[in-house]
Design a protein around this motif. Sequence first.
Motif, PDB file in Angstrom:
ATOM      1  N   TYR A 134      37.344  35.641  42.670  1.00  0.00           N
ATOM      2  CA  TYR A 134      37.723  34.231  42.608  1.00  0.00           C
ATOM      3  C   TYR A 134      37.339  33.543  41.308  1.00  0.00           C
ATOM      4  O   TYR A 134      37.765  32.413  41.068  1.00  0.00           O
ATOM      5  N   LEU A 164      36.754  35.202  56.137  1.00  0.00           N
ATOM      6  CA  LEU A 164      37.001  35.957  54.913  1.00  0.00           C
ATOM      7  C   LEU A 164      36.492  37.384  55.088  1.00  0.00           C
ATOM      8  O   LEU A 164      35.295  37.615  55.281  1.00  0.00           O
ATOM      9  N   ILE A 177      35.671  40.635  53.383  1.00  0.00           N
ATOM     10  CA  ILE A 177      35.317  40.976  51.998  1.00  0.00           C
ATOM     11  C   ILE A 177      34.961  42.459  51.928  1.00  0.00           C
ATOM     12  O   ILE A 177      34.061  42.930  52.621  1.00  0.00           O
ATOM     13  N   LEU A 190      43.943  32.539  48.950  1.00  0.00           N
ATOM     14  CA  LEU A 190      42.577  33.064  48.890  1.00  0.00           C
ATOM     15  C   LEU A 190      42.517  34.557  49.207  1.00  0.00           C
ATOM     16  O   LEU A 190      41.426  35.105  49.368  1.00  0.00           O
ATOM     17  N   THR A 191      43.674  35.199  49.290  1.00  0.00           N
ATOM     18  CA  THR A 191      43.728  36.629  49.599  1.00  0.00           C
ATOM     19  C   THR A 191      43.963  37.435  48.331  1.00  0.00           C
ATOM     20  O   THR A 191      44.838  37.102  47.525  1.00  0.00           O
ATOM     21  N   VAL A 196      39.763  40.796  49.193  1.00  0.00           N
ATOM     22  CA  VAL A 196      39.373  39.719  50.104  1.00  0.00           C
ATOM     23  C   VAL A 196      40.606  39.316  50.913  1.00  0.00           C
ATOM     24  O   VAL A 196      41.660  39.044  50.343  1.00  0.00           O
ATOM     25  N   ALA A 248      41.843  36.507  53.540  1.00  0.00           N
ATOM     26  CA  ALA A 248      41.533  35.199  54.112  1.00  0.00           C
ATOM     27  C   ALA A 248      42.458  34.927  55.292  1.00  0.00           C
ATOM     28  O   ALA A 248      43.682  34.958  55.153  1.00  0.00           O
TER      29      ALA A 248
END
Length: 452
Positions: free
Chosen positions: A121, A158, A160, A238-239, A243, A245
């Motif tokens: 990120y 999330l 991870i 956010l993927t 990761v 999401a």
Amino acid sequence: MTKSTKQPGSAVPSRRLSRLWHLGRATTDLAAGVGVKGMYELARSRNSGEPARIQLSPEHTRRFTERLARMRGAVMKMGQLMSMEGSDIFTPEAAEIMSALRERAEPMPMSQLSQVLEREYGADWDKRFSRFEFKPIAAASIGQVHRAETRDGRRLALKIQFPGVRDSIDSDIDNLALLGQTFGMAPKGIDIKPFLEEARRQLHREADYDAEAEALERYRARLGDDPDFLVPAVHRDLTTRNVLAMDFVDGVPVDRLAGADYRRAARDRAATALMRLTLRELFEFGLVQTDPNFGNYLYDADSGRIALLDFGATHGVAPEHVAAFRRLALATIDGDRDGMREASVALGYMGADDPAEHIGTMLDLLQLASEPLSTDDHYDFGTSDLFERVYRQGRELFRSGAFSTAPAPETMFLHRKFMGSFMLSRRLRARVDLAAMVEAVIRPPAPAAAAA
């Protein structure tokens, strides 16, 4: 951003030599626990074809599983499968300890987690969230899951990935193959290489979170607005490949319904819904979520719905395989042994030129496995010993070397899903009207009568 206190954890070993060292230590623990008598039993089993019974002490089993839990990745994944399907090898006490691998892995420390988040990120990753819980709510073989809330109010889970897991898959599988040869885990005459190669391909798929996000979205579209199930939505912004999401969903693992706090009606309803879903995945969706881990189904007592998680092991099924399974199921229900034979040849369960007595034995086994379809009422999985009977006969049949073919390794995931659905129904001690359900899902509808 709100943070939790620092949680304990150990760094995931990511280099090949480091992982080989850890696996070697795990092997040493296993060998010490098996002892001379156990090694003799394994050798006897390999030569005779009879199942081994390893008297592994709880202490050595605990050391072995803790080592795998620290390694994560492919070796832990295979350990999970051993804990689900290894009752024929391990004592009940050892199998119970091994089952811990289905529940959790050891989380990575916060320093390693922060490095992953910064890599995925950026250095200011924390500005994306109003809340991030550093203590994971779950940790498995490939990654761990954290709760988070974005600044625009989205409640997320999330997933991870552990660093280095993807790069270690090939060496882990190679090391496991060597371990299997050393301990003689495969029956005499059985080549496990094709199945290890399929495991290798499966693990590479599971380690690609972009691919899992696509599978989750395809599955969610096929399921539609089903009142019994909930599939979390993917949050693409956010993927990444490392990761995933998703919406955060509440619930408890569905096997908790086996406890005294839940009524039989809830157990029967959950098992029925999941059995029906298994049939729909194969015969309607052509897309099967093949990981039978009970933790992938979360039950919400307030709504009665089951949330479906973890789509890394999702497979599309070739139309010709769907058609062959349909023919096999219908022929078995109808007692049509010629139809059963034709479909079994198409699926690789037998060769067209296999001896008649061997084909007859295989068809008898298939009819035995269809026992839940032969009752006019609900089948009681809680009192059934069908799994043991089919397993014993199937093991003896395939160890005999009587057949010229074997099912394609890529179909093994379907057998894993079918077995997982059966074992969950048994765990819940559920009664399921499977015969009516199968008829409704796979029997082609009769053509409508022509209008007068």
